[in-house]
Design an enzyme around this catalytic site. Structure first.
Site, PDB file in Angstrom:
ATOM      1  N   GLY A  71      -4.036   4.784   3.365  1.00  0.00           N
ATOM      2  CA  GLY A  71      -4.762   5.879   4.137  1.00  0.00           C
ATOM      3  C   GLY A  71      -3.622   7.304   3.911  1.00  0.00           C
ATOM      4  N   GLU A  82       5.356   2.289  -6.506  1.00  0.00           N
ATOM      5  CA  GLU A  82       3.662   2.386  -7.011  1.00  0.00           C
ATOM      6  C   GLU A  82       3.953   2.082  -8.531  1.00  0.00           C
ATOM      7  OE1 GLU A  82      -0.387   4.819  -6.475  1.00  0.00           O
ATOM      8  OE2 GLU A  82       1.399   5.728  -6.104  1.00  0.00           O
TER       9      GLU A  82
END
Length: 380
Positions: free
Chosen positions: A116, A232
């Site tokens: 989120g 990531e």
């Protein structure tokens, strides 16, 4: 660092390849597949600490697993956000209680996560988030909207960057909260239909949603969020490149079948794509091997995003008119279905936007690596 593969790595490769060959099926439910991976100990092999149900593996063995997984034709992962993003962040910043609560279900493939971060008014400019969280006794109440939330429709939990200090601006006053998705009336997920006809992304609305866990200190969310983004682009990019190589092979076969390969311009573009893909692999290995270049993740994102878009464009081009046409049985009354080349072309349009837009990556490289003057805020 010497990134050669030794005897132990090749033995590990044989084990991974054999297991995948005996377990990958043509059609497989993704949630069941996550639990199958977890039961066999294949989730979390890159975590820095054990004791949570995952097997240990060296960095080179993590590369081996990522490559063999991509070669195997196994289903796309539903649990990679929890495994590759949340878990390393908890290991770095979470409490012992949080690690014990959240890492084992991720390693078992039982709990799925979504991220989120982005909002309608704060996509690439993450410091502009407006989602707010107000303390209510021992919990927070989260209110706001997130967008482009991958796999939110499948997730059990969402890690949310929210503003916990009223009146704060930019990267100040933010906290990193863990929010359960199963809160009827408090959390609503709306799928976003894409050009491809699929709905991988979602809008998520929080209306006083309950969050009991904050990772790191309250107000320290920006540091935690940036740490997560550093995880990531890791070993998984090498597996991604295996998938890219298979897509490139498909484009080459299509060019030969259509006769487009006789065009010298097409041949030059195919050779360039092949050479650039090899360059991306060596750049990824160099980065994993200990490169201290703070701009390396941004360079990697710029390389693969533009490359994948050019591949998608060529995939349609080499097929001629057939590349733009729907299936023979298509009619205006029925939804169309894309073939692999058309899906590649349409989905890859988003590559230079999600995960950090190209413009933002270039700004990071300019300011943090080259030391150029910072871009004025509010400049058009």
């Amino acid at each position: 660092m010497d990134f050669g593969f030794g005897p132990e790595d090749e033995a590990f490769r044989g084990e991974a390849r054999g297991w995948l060959a005996s377990h990958v099926k043509p059609v497989q439910d993704r949630r069941t597949w996550e639990r199958t991976l977890g039961a066999a100990g294949w989730i979390g092999i890159g975590w820095d600490e054990g004791g949570y149900g995952n097997r240990t593996a060296s960095l080179t063995q993590q590369v081996v697993w990522a490559e063999e997984y991509a070669h195997s034709g196994a289903p796309p992962r539903s649990g990679h956000i929890g495994e590759k993003l949340l878990a390393p962040t908890l290991i770095a910043h979470g409490t012992d209680e949080q690690k014990a609560r959240f890492l084992p279900p991720v390693a078992a493939g039982e709990e799925l996560w979504c991220q989120g971060y982005s909002e309608p008014g704060a996509g690439s400019d993450l410091a502009g988030v407006r989602t707010a969280a107000v303390r209510d006794g021992r919990v927070y109440r989260v209110t706001g909207q997130k967008i482009w939330t991958s796999l939110a429709h499948e997730a059990h939990w969402c890690f949310v960057l929210a503003r916990t200090r009223p009146g704060s601006t930019r990267h100040h006053g933010l906290s990193f909260l863990l929010v359960p998705m199963d809160q009827p009336g408090r959390v609503e997920v709306r799928p976003i239909r894409q050009m491809t006809g699929t709905s991988d992304f979602n809008e998520v609305f929080f209306d006083g949603a309950r969050a009991e866990h904050v990772v790191g200190a309250e107000g320290d969310g920006w540091r935690v969020a940036m740490s997560l983004l550093g995880f990531e682009r890791g070993v998984s990019t090498l597996g991604q490149q295996i998938g890219f190589a298979e897509e490139l092979d498909g484009v080459v076969r299509a060019a030969v079948a259509s006769g487009a390969v006789r065009d010298p311009v097409v041949r030059e573009r195919l050779v360039r794509l092949w050479a650039e893909l090899r360059t991306m692999r060596w750049n990824a290995l160099r980065t994993l091997g200990g490169s201290a270049d703070p701009g390396a993740p941004s360079v990697a994102k710029l390389l693969w995003a533009g490359w994948h878009q050019r591949l998608g464009e060529l995939a349609v081009l080499v097929r001629g008119a057939a590349g733009a046409a729907g299936p023979a049985e298509w009619s205006a009354a029925a939804p169309y279905e894309l073939d692999a080349a058309q899906h590649l072309f349409l989905f890859s349009r988003a590559d230079t936007i999600y995960g950090g837009s190209d413009q933002i990556q270039r700004t990071i490289i300019a300011e943090r690596v080259l030391g150029l003057p910072r871009e004025p805020k509010g400049a058009v």
